[in-house]
Enzyme design. Structure first.
Site: not given
Length: 226
Positions: A34, A58, A62, A83
């Site tokens: 991400t 989060y 990750k 996104w």
């Protein structure tokens, strides 16, 4: 953010188990990560060589997954997306939420002070297939071209729904929407490695969003006429 142990169990420990399975079988691993791994302070888009600095649980879990993949020693591709947008009626991300809210509201308040790179699932999938057909390894950023705020996205959604004159999108700051997890000010990424390799086929975000809305409207029309 409210259950860090579970986040690490899924994103870090789960990844470590997949890394071990790939080691045992000799498989190459493609790990989805991400743009949230960055702290959001850079005024220009993040590239693959920029140092990460996650600001929430989060993103930290990750990034720990990225480290597990890199430490596994096997061939791997780490893909950081922005996104995400996809799934139409099943889309639980921002665009999907806006579409659902617009079914019952004529005014929405949307934040202006967070910027990112939209990543449409169909565009992303095509690049993933291309990457898997190459021998290139390491970290890749894969997002649609250009950057935007959530406010700008919402305005485009309303425009391409043909409801610009009946719906008001009101700009607000993130302070009006307190969330359990802090969010970085910028998750804008650039597909620097893809561009260098001549593999960047990601369209501008506006083009993909317009196509997404067109398909969404077509699906609604089919559903209503059946």
């Amino acid at each position: 953010e409210q259950d860090p142990a579970h986040a690490y169990l899924v994103n870090t420990v789960g990844t470590e188990l997949v890394v071990e399975a790939c080691r045992l079988t000799g498989a190459r691993l493609l790990y989805m990560s991400t743009a949230a791994v960055f702290n959001g302070q850079k005024p220009t888009p993040y590239v693959e060589t920029d140092p990460p600095g996650p600001v929430n649980t989060y993103a930290r879990s990750k990034l720990a997954g990225e480290f597990a993949v890199q430490g596994g020693g096997g061939p791997h591709q780490i893909v950081r997306a922005g996104w995400l947008v996809g799934g139409y009626g099943r889309d639980k991300k921002f665009v999907g939420k806006i579409l659902r809210l617009l079914e019952e509201r004529r005014e929405l308040a949307v934040v202006t002070d967070k910027r990112g790179s939209l990543t449409f699932a169909t565009d992303l999938a095509q690049v993933l297939v291309t990457l898997l057909e190459t021998e290139h390894t390491g970290i890749f950023h894969v997002a649609n071209q250009g950057s935007c705020s959530r406010y700008e996205v919402a305005r485009k959604v309303v425009e391409w729904l043909g409801r610009r004159h009946e719906v008001t999108i009101r700009p607000i700051t993130s302070e009006a929407f307190p969330l359990p997890a802090p969010r970085s000010a910028s998750e804008v990424i650039e597909n620097a490695r893809l561009k260098a390799l001549g593999l960047d086929t990601m369209p501008m975000w506006e083009r993909s969003l317009q196509g997404y809305i067109r398909d969404y409207l077509a699906a609604k029309l089919c559903a209503s006429s059946s």
